[in-house]
Design an enzyme around this catalytic site. Structure first.
Site, PDB file in Angstrom:
ATOM      1  N   SER A   1       0.854  -1.190   0.000  1.00 36.02           N
ATOM      2  CA  SER A   1       0.000   0.000   0.000  1.00 36.02           C
ATOM      3  C   SER A   1       0.892   1.243   0.000  1.00 36.02           C
ATOM      4  CB  SER A   1      -0.879   0.050   1.253  1.00 36.02           C
ATOM      5  OG  SER A   1      -1.480   1.324   1.376  1.00 36.02           O
TER       6      SER A   1
ATOM      7  N   TYR B   1      -1.262  -0.257  10.111  1.00 34.67           N
ATOM      8  CA  TYR B   1      -1.357  -0.647   8.694  1.00 34.67           C
ATOM      9  C   TYR B   1      -0.090  -0.248   7.928  1.00 34.67           C
ATOM     10  CZ  TYR B   1      -3.709  -0.966   4.086  1.00 34.67           C
ATOM     11  OH  TYR B   1      -4.068  -1.263   2.790  1.00 34.67           O
TER      12      TYR B   1
ATOM     13  N   LYS C   1       2.491  -2.763   6.065  1.00 39.75           N
ATOM     14  CA  LYS C   1       2.724  -2.685   4.614  1.00 39.75           C
ATOM     15  C   LYS C   1       4.188  -2.351   4.299  1.00 39.75           C
ATOM     16  CE  LYS C   1      -1.478  -3.683   3.216  1.00 39.75           C
ATOM     17  NZ  LYS C   1      -1.763  -4.921   2.464  1.00 39.75           N
TER      18      LYS C   1
HETATM   19  P1  NAP Z   1     -11.705  -5.617   1.146  1.00 41.26           P
HETATM   20  O1  NAP Z   1     -12.601  -5.179   0.053  1.00 41.26           O
HETATM   21  O2  NAP Z   1     -12.006  -5.249   2.549  1.00 41.26           O
HETATM   22  O3  NAP Z   1     -11.538  -7.222   1.035  1.00 41.26           O
HETATM   23  C1  NAP Z   1     -10.705  -7.871   1.949  1.00 41.26           C
HETATM   24  C2  NAP Z   1     -10.587  -9.327   1.582  1.00 41.26           C
HETATM   25  O4  NAP Z   1      -9.712  -9.938   2.533  1.00 41.26           O
HETATM   26  C3  NAP Z   1     -11.909 -10.076   1.660  1.00 41.26           C
HETATM   27  O5  NAP Z   1     -11.955 -11.025   0.615  1.00 41.26           O
HETATM   28  C4  NAP Z   1     -11.824 -10.764   3.012  1.00 41.26           C
HETATM   29  O6  NAP Z   1     -12.549 -11.979   3.105  1.00 41.26           O
HETATM   30  C5  NAP Z   1     -10.352 -11.073   3.091  1.00 41.26           C
HETATM   31  N1  NAP Z   1      -9.917 -11.314   4.462  1.00 41.26           N
HETATM   32  C6  NAP Z   1     -10.096 -10.520   5.553  1.00 41.26           C
HETATM   33  N2  NAP Z   1      -9.574 -11.116   6.643  1.00 41.26           N
HETATM   34  C7  NAP Z   1      -9.028 -12.284   6.213  1.00 41.26           C
HETATM   35  C8  NAP Z   1      -8.340 -13.340   6.863  1.00 41.26           C
HETATM   36  N3  NAP Z   1      -8.069 -13.293   8.180  1.00 41.26           N
HETATM   37  N4  NAP Z   1      -7.960 -14.411   6.122  1.00 41.26           N
HETATM   38  C9  NAP Z   1      -8.236 -14.472   4.789  1.00 41.26           C
HETATM   39  N5  NAP Z   1      -8.878 -13.492   4.116  1.00 41.26           N
HETATM   40  C10 NAP Z   1      -9.262 -12.425   4.830  1.00 41.26           C
HETATM   41  O7  NAP Z   1     -10.209  -5.087   0.895  1.00 41.26           O
HETATM   42  P2  NAP Z   1      -9.515  -4.534  -0.440  1.00 41.26           P
HETATM   43  O8  NAP Z   1      -9.690  -3.077  -0.479  1.00 41.26           O
HETATM   44  O9  NAP Z   1      -9.883  -5.371  -1.591  1.00 41.26           O
HETATM   45  O10 NAP Z   1      -7.974  -4.798  -0.063  1.00 41.26           O
HETATM   46  C11 NAP Z   1      -7.241  -5.901  -0.577  1.00 41.26           C
HETATM   47  C12 NAP Z   1      -5.773  -5.680  -0.287  1.00 41.26           C
HETATM   48  O11 NAP Z   1      -5.346  -4.470  -0.911  1.00 41.26           O
HETATM   49  C13 NAP Z   1      -5.438  -5.533   1.191  1.00 41.26           C
HETATM   50  O12 NAP Z   1      -4.189  -6.106   1.462  1.00 41.26           O
HETATM   51  C14 NAP Z   1      -5.362  -4.036   1.365  1.00 41.26           C
HETATM   52  O13 NAP Z   1      -4.559  -3.686   2.459  1.00 41.26           O
HETATM   53  C15 NAP Z   1      -4.748  -3.643   0.053  1.00 41.26           C
HETATM   54  N6  NAP Z   1      -4.949  -2.243  -0.308  1.00 41.26           N
HETATM   55  C16 NAP Z   1      -6.208  -1.756  -0.509  1.00 41.26           C
HETATM   56  C17 NAP Z   1      -6.361  -0.419  -0.863  1.00 41.26           C
HETATM   57  C18 NAP Z   1      -7.703   0.190  -1.115  1.00 41.26           C
HETATM   58  O14 NAP Z   1      -7.755   1.422  -1.311  1.00 41.26           O
HETATM   59  N7  NAP Z   1      -8.791  -0.557  -1.151  1.00 41.26           N
HETATM   60  C19 NAP Z   1      -5.223   0.404  -0.985  1.00 41.26           C
HETATM   61  C20 NAP Z   1      -3.962  -0.139  -0.766  1.00 41.26           C
HETATM   62  C21 NAP Z   1      -3.835  -1.468  -0.441  1.00 41.26           C
HETATM   63  P3  NAP Z   1     -14.088 -12.005   3.657  1.00 41.26           P
HETATM   64  O15 NAP Z   1     -14.901 -11.439   2.511  1.00 41.26           O
HETATM   65  O16 NAP Z   1     -14.343 -13.440   3.918  1.00 41.26           O
HETATM   66  O17 NAP Z   1     -14.105 -11.111   4.850  1.00 41.26           O
END
Ligand code: NAP
Length: 252
Positions: free
Chosen positions: A147, A160, A164
């Site tokens: 991130s 976080y 990261k």
């Molecule tokens: P999200 O929409 O909240 O989805 C999170 C996913 O992680 C869901 O599929 C969830 O499964 C799964 N998860 C949560 N806890 C878990 C666990 N203990 N074991 C296995 N799976 C688990 O998040 P996102 O925005 O797509 O983010 C995905 C990645 O990108 C993360 O690493 C996040 O830090 C990174 N990221 C996101 C952004 C952003 O702006 N969105 C920016 C930078 C980095 P369930 O559906 O079963 O809960």
């Protein structure tokens, strides 16, 4: 799929946290290039099942496997199940992540630990499990979702950002350790992407000032970079790198 683009046919890809958001888009993208997809999730079984149904209806191959990837026993069970079924692992995308945002002085140790346990220790546990298989195969692609918070910091995200930034250091070290066996390890560092994780942010106007391209990214835009890094031979000579998909927020 265009005939000119590299195919992932015959490759087995595990994507952690693939039921929603960025992980779901990565699963869809890799499936559309022919990879067999392991849809890992923590609790959203209906969403994971619907993704598997969508991929198989399009002629692809996928299974859903529940596992909390912050827990060593569940990670071991996940990887054992994948090997039982597919006998190999070609691509690991460490995508699962959570936030527990609050300012440092209000941050409880459990907020700190929950984020470190999944966003950093989970990456270690899954990478270690996958690398045992990839070392024997003498091939593999590991792609860690970092991130911009781990590169530039973000108030309210000490836990976080630390996790990261740790993922980025981990990526570089493991890339050096695994390179002699033909395994590449890279990180993709998204900026603000439209998912459930960012749906509750109430300072969008302020955030947009820091994004040169002037908008949030879409999960598919992160997935495209992951697919490139998984592709052969396109990305075969790239390892230990961090690729920003952030609308220009971080310019190194
Ligand atoms: P999200 O929409 O909240 O989805 C999170 C996913 O992680 C869901 O599929 C969830 O499964 C799964 N998860 C949560 N806890 C878990 C666990 N203990 N074991 C296995 N799976 C688990 O998040 P996102 O925005 O797509 O983010 C995905 C990645 O990108 C993360 O690493 C996040 O830090 C990174 N990221 C996101 C952004 C952003 O702006 N969105 C920016 C930078 C980095 P369930 O559906 O079963 O809960």
């Amino acid at each position: 799929m265009s005939a000119n683009l590299p195919s992932l046919q015959g490759k087995v890809a595990i994507i952690t946290g693939a039921s929603r958001g960025i992980g779901r888009a990565i699963a869809q993208e890799l499936a559309s290039y022919g990879a067999s997809i392991v849809v890992n999730y923590a609790s959203s079984s209906a969403a994971a099942d619907s993704l598997v149904a969508e991929i198989t209806a399009a002629g692809g191959e996928a299974i859903a496997l529940q596992a909390d990837v912050s827990q060593i026993d569940q990670v071991e069970a996940l990887f054992n199940a994948v090997i039982d079924k597919y006998k190999r692992i070609d691509i690991l995308v460490n995508n699962a992540g959570i936030t527990r945002d609050t300012l440092l002085l209000r941050m409880k140790p459990e907020d700190w630990q929950a984020v470190i346990n999944l966003n950093l220790t989970g990456v270690f546990l899954c990478t270690r499990a996958a690398s045992k298989v990839m070392l024997k195969q003498r091939s593999g692609r590991i792609i860690n979702i970092a991130s911009v918070a781990g590169q530039m910091g973000n108030p309210g995200q000490a836990n976080y950002s630390a996790a990261k930034a740790g993922v980025i250091g981990f990526t570089k070290t493991v890339a050096k350790e695994l390179a002699p066996r033909g395994i590449t390890v890279n990180a993709v560092s998204p900026g603000f992407i439209t998912t459930d994780m960012t749906s509750n942010l109430n300072n969008t106007e302020e955030i947009l000032k820091y994004i040169p391209l002037g908008r949030y990214g879409q999960p598919e835009e992160v997935a495209g970079m992951v697919r490139f890094l998984a592709a052969d031979p396109a990305a075969a000579y790239i390892t230990g790198q961090v690729f920003n998909v952030d609308g220009g927020m971080v310019m190194a």
